[in-house]
Scaffold this active site. Structure first.
Site: not given
Ligand code: 8DG
Ligand code: CA
Ligand code: CA
Length: 333
Positions: A73, A107, A184
């Site tokens: 890819k 959802i 972080r």
């Protein structure tokens, strides 16, 4: 001092990371293939931590976590400037509808699939069919735009100060840590992941009544001071909701977890992430004969059955036990 750079701008491979993240979301939301999702996430994380621009799939393959398919890819993208797979996804109306609906908090992929099956494919449709939505999903829809805005670090710092001040006032023994990308050290975050513990709440002392009220008291306190404005869900140990620093700021997603005192550092480690860092650390723990999760670190005997949790007093303790070089939160990309 100049404006702080967004992390993407300083990442020489950010365009690869963007398409890998999009492919990851597609696998999670549309195909519900968690393994492919993890593989794309891992590849994106590896590339975002790579200091130089990758010039070929072959070069990418040398990195841990990038296999042949992803290398291909990268080559296709380098050669053509796009990916056929993503073009197909963009042209498929079911995929785009599912991806759209899962942007609403509450959802998930399964709910999105069932809504699309019923012909609900746009936010407009959703607004007309709130009878099919839970309270969580309705609030998620209402504040979708706000919730998708990144939260600047400086705003979380102010929210943190407010939470600490009000909760210490409620009880000085509360210990509070905001984890996730904020811990972080990222310049902006998607949400606010707050962990709270108290010496009176431990995993063996199941003082149910006390525990029951503790998180409710915490949320009530933060509502009273005007910070918490919406509740998506509130259980005994987990609050999901929204907060607003003041009227100049958007509504922000805030999660609060109440953690037993003896499990605090395993939990802080887990919710600091990143998720790929957690995965690597868990694999290392297993190699050293330990099982690590968000609750505890336990030795695994010859039978494969985990033993009693070891006593942990800091994050460093966890690294020490499994002989893993300590990484500061900012280094856990
Ligand atoms: P962000 O909110 O700025 O987008 O990034 P984040 O803080 O790193 O991600 P998060 O989705 O809020 O999750 C917080 C931490 O929880 C994450 O850094 C590591 C840990 N974590 C895992 N796996 C999972 C998971 O499947 N879901 C969630 N929500 N968190 C996870 O290790
Ligand atoms: Ca977060
Ligand atoms: Ca979160």
């Amino acid at each position: 001092m100049g404006k702080r750079k967004a992390p993407d701008e300083s990442n020489p491979n950010h365009d690869f990371c963007e398409f890998l993240t999009e492919l990851a979301d597609y696998e999670k939301n549309v195909n519900r293939d968690i393994h492919k999702y993890s593989a794309y996430r891992k590849a994106s994380s590896v590339l975002s931590n790579h200091p130089t621009r990758i010039k070929s799939g072959e070069e990418a393959r040398k990195l841990k976590g990038i296999g042949e398919k992803i290398a291909k890819k990268i080559d296709e993208y380098l050669q053509t400037g796009k990916l056929r797979k993503l073009e197909t996804i963009h042209n498929d109306s079911t995929s785009t509808a599912i991806n759209l609906l899962t942007r609403v908090t509450g959802i998930g992929p399964a709910k999105a699939h069932s809504l699309v099956k019923e012909g609900i494919t746009t936010l407009e449709d959703l607004r007309k069919h709130t009878d099919k939505l839970t309270h969580h999903q309705i609030i998620g829809l209402r504040y979708l735009e706000d919730f998708e805005k990144k939260i600047p670090r400086q705003e979380i710092e102010q929210i943190e100060k407010m939470i600490v001040k009000d909760l210490k006032n409620l009880d000085p023994d509360f210990k509070i840590t905001i984890c996730g990308s904020y811990r972080r050290g990222k310049p902006e975050s998607g949400d606010i992941d707050t962990l709270i513990t108290h010496p009176d709440f431990t995993s063996d002392k199941v003082d149910k009544k006390h525990k029951n009220n503790m998180l409710k008291d915490i949320v009530a306190t933060l509502e009273k001071c005007g910070l918490v404005t919406e509740t998506l869900s509130l259980g005994e140990t987990k609050f999901m909701g929204a907060c607003k620093l003041n009227s100049d700021h958007p509504m922000r997603r805030l999660d609060i977890r109440l953690i037993p005192y003896d499990q605090y550092y395993c939990c802080v480690l887990y919710f600091t992430g990143s998720d790929t860092f957690n995965k690597d650390m868990r694999i290392h723990a297993l190699e050293k004969g330990f099982t690590l999760n968000e609750y505890s670190l336990r030795p695994v005997g010859v039978t494969g059955v985990p033993g009693e949790p070891v006593e942990i007093h800091s994050e460093e303790d966890i690294f020490d036990y499994i002989d893993y070089p300590y990484k500061k939160p900012e280094e856990r990309g």
